[in-house]
Write a protein that holds these residues in place. Structure first.
Motif, mmCIF file in Angstrom:
data_model
loop_
_atom_site.group_PDB
_atom_site.id
_atom_site.type_symbol
_atom_site.label_atom_id
_atom_site.label_comp_id
_atom_site.label_asym_id
_atom_site.label_seq_id
_atom_site.Cartn_x
_atom_site.Cartn_y
_atom_site.Cartn_z
ATOM 1 N N ASN A 153 42.750 23.441 40.687
ATOM 2 C CA ASN A 153 41.289 23.429 40.601
ATOM 3 C C ASN A 153 40.747 22.512 41.683
ATOM 4 N N LEU A 154 40.608 23.030 42.882
ATOM 5 C CA LEU A 154 40.178 22.226 44.013
ATOM 6 C C LEU A 154 38.660 22.124 44.131
ATOM 7 N N LEU A 155 37.929 23.057 43.508
ATOM 8 C CA LEU A 155 36.479 23.096 43.678
ATOM 9 C C LEU A 155 35.766 22.050 42.850
ATOM 10 N N ASN A 156 36.111 21.952 41.565
ATOM 11 C CA ASN A 156 35.383 21.061 40.671
ATOM 12 C C ASN A 156 36.331 20.539 39.582
ATOM 13 N N PRO A 157 37.354 19.785 39.944
ATOM 14 C CA PRO A 157 38.352 19.346 38.963
ATOM 15 C C PRO A 157 37.777 18.350 37.964
ATOM 16 N N PRO A 158 38.420 18.237 36.800
ATOM 17 C CA PRO A 158 37.939 17.292 35.790
ATOM 18 C C PRO A 158 38.358 15.862 36.115
ATOM 19 N N MET A 159 37.625 14.913 35.562
ATOM 20 C CA MET A 159 38.040 13.519 35.630
ATOM 21 C C MET A 159 39.270 13.314 34.754
ATOM 22 N N ILE A 160 39.961 12.198 34.957
ATOM 23 C CA ILE A 160 41.077 11.844 34.091
ATOM 24 C C ILE A 160 40.707 10.607 33.276
ATOM 25 N N GLN A 161 41.388 10.419 32.155
ATOM 26 C CA GLN A 161 41.081 9.287 31.286
ATOM 27 C C GLN A 161 41.949 8.078 31.645
ATOM 28 N N ALA A 162 41.319 6.930 31.719
ATOM 29 C CA ALA A 162 42.012 5.651 31.879
ATOM 30 C C ALA A 162 41.962 4.940 30.533
ATOM 31 N N ILE A 163 43.102 4.743 29.922
ATOM 32 C CA ILE A 163 43.176 4.038 28.642
ATOM 33 C C ILE A 163 43.647 2.616 28.919
ATOM 34 N N LEU A 164 42.817 1.643 28.590
ATOM 35 C CA LEU A 164 43.118 0.257 28.907
ATOM 36 C C LEU A 164 44.120 -0.325 27.917
ATOM 37 N N PRO A 165 44.980 -1.242 28.377
ATOM 38 C CA PRO A 165 45.889 -1.918 27.448
ATOM 39 C C PRO A 165 45.121 -2.828 26.493
ATOM 40 N N SER A 166 45.791 -3.254 25.441
ATOM 41 C CA SER A 166 45.147 -4.038 24.381
ATOM 42 C C SER A 166 44.685 -5.416 24.843
ATOM 43 N N SER A 167 45.069 -5.822 26.046
ATOM 44 C CA SER A 167 44.652 -7.125 26.571
ATOM 45 C C SER A 167 43.204 -7.148 27.025
ATOM 46 N N PHE A 168 42.539 -5.973 27.100
ATOM 47 C CA PHE A 168 41.151 -5.920 27.568
ATOM 48 C C PHE A 168 40.188 -6.221 26.419
ATOM 49 N N VAL A 169 40.275 -7.440 25.887
ATOM 50 C CA VAL A 169 39.423 -7.872 24.781
ATOM 51 C C VAL A 169 38.801 -9.218 25.108
ATOM 52 N N GLY A 170 37.652 -9.491 24.476
ATOM 53 C CA GLY A 170 36.969 -10.760 24.676
ATOM 54 C C GLY A 170 36.517 -10.980 26.102
ATOM 55 N N LEU A 171 36.000 -9.923 26.730
ATOM 56 C CA LEU A 171 35.691 -9.972 28.159
ATOM 57 C C LEU A 171 34.223 -10.290 28.425
ATOM 58 N N HIS A 172 34.001 -11.026 29.500
ATOM 59 C CA HIS A 172 32.645 -11.319 29.967
ATOM 60 C C HIS A 172 32.233 -10.309 31.029
ATOM 61 N N ASN A 173 33.176 -9.915 31.860
ATOM 62 C CA ASN A 173 32.901 -8.860 32.830
ATOM 63 C C ASN A 173 34.189 -8.139 33.203
ATOM 64 N N VAL A 174 34.025 -6.903 33.669
ATOM 65 C CA VAL A 174 35.144 -6.078 34.134
ATOM 66 C C VAL A 174 34.784 -5.543 35.509
ATOM 67 N N SER A 175 35.679 -5.713 36.463
ATOM 68 C CA SER A 175 35.482 -5.210 37.824
ATOM 69 C C SER A 175 36.379 -4.009 38.065
ATOM 70 N N LEU A 176 35.846 -3.011 38.762
ATOM 71 C CA LEU A 176 36.616 -1.833 39.159
ATOM 72 C C LEU A 176 36.710 -1.838 40.677
ATOM 73 N N ILE A 177 37.907 -2.062 41.184
ATOM 74 C CA ILE A 177 38.134 -2.232 42.617
ATOM 75 C C ILE A 177 38.786 -0.974 43.173
ATOM 76 N N GLN A 178 38.132 -0.334 44.112
ATOM 77 C CA GLN A 178 38.642 0.902 44.708
ATOM 78 C C GLN A 178 39.632 0.615 45.816
ATOM 79 N N SER A 179 40.600 1.516 45.979
ATOM 80 C CA SER A 179 41.533 1.392 47.096
ATOM 81 C C SER A 179 40.843 1.731 48.416
ATOM 82 N N ASN A 180 39.787 2.559 48.342
ATOM 83 C CA ASN A 180 39.057 2.951 49.554
ATOM 84 C C ASN A 180 37.575 3.080 49.214
ATOM 85 N N SER A 181 36.849 1.992 49.365
ATOM 86 C CA SER A 181 35.417 2.017 49.064
ATOM 87 C C SER A 181 34.576 2.376 50.272
#
Length: 199
Positions: A153-181
């Motif tokens: 499906n090259l035209l309009n492929p679906p997104m994939i799910q990212a399931i975070l590990p259980s350590s992602f708790v009690g957070l003040h902020n979360v950053s998403l850093i791209q390999s190529n921004s």
């Protein structure tokens, strides 16, 4: 929207309080996308501030990527805007905030190559680093995910799910850093998180 009773994790700074809890699954369908790009900054939404994120409509059959929940998703700004606004982040830190901290469970994502006019056109393989920080800006959790468009499906492929590990708790902020921004736009949809508030 679900309301919980007992927190899974309570940071030391609010251990003497009993925060209110809301488990949220955001679909961004209640926000209208403006024809004026500058008006589409997500900013404050459902208890979090979305720094360097814009609302985007992906209804077009050639949008490059299908949202998990139609029609809207959120997208990182290109490198020029990121240089001004910083790393794309979800945070409880904004004026007037009653949000104390949050637990991040999952989200859907993918990357696209924008045209010169800023319209997405082709899905691209990409990797992201998700890093969670507490109120003292100490890193509490980190995870890496890779999106690879399916060859079927090259035209309009679906997104994939990212399931975070259980350590992602009690957070003040979360950053998403791209390999190529510089040449890619990161799209995110359907984040699921538990928000702890003081009221």
């Amino acid at each position: 929207m679900l309301i919980s009773v007992i927190p899974l994790f309570v940071p030391e700074f609010c251990a003497q309080t009993v925060p209110r809890q809301l488990t949220l699954h955001l679909k961004f369908t209640d926000r209208a996308v403006s024809l004026v790009p500058e008006a589409n900054a997500v900013n404050v939404y459902r208890g979090l501030f979305y720094n360097a994120w814009d609302l985007i409509n992906l209804e077009s059959p050639v949008s490059g990527l299908a949202p998990h929940t139609e029609p809207n998703a959120i997208a990182t700004s290109l490198v020029v805007a990121q240089a001004m606004n910083g790393t794309p982040t979800f945070t409880v830190d904004f004026p007037g905030s009653t949000s104390l901290f949050f637990d991040l469970f999952s989200f859907y994502f993918g990357c696209v190559l924008p045209t010169a006019q800023g319209v997405v056109q082709a899905a691209q393989q990409c990797s992201i680093i998700v890093a969670g920080f507490d109120t003292f800006n100490k890193e509490r959790a980190v995870a890496t995910f890779t999106f690879t468009p399916p060859t079927t499906n090259l035209l309009n492929p679906p997104m994939i799910q990212a399931i975070l590990p259980s350590s992602f708790v009690g957070l003040h902020n979360v950053s998403l850093i791209q390999s190529n921004s510089i040449t890619q736009v990161l799209l995110v949809d359907d984040p699921v998180y538990r928000l702890y508030t003081s009221s």
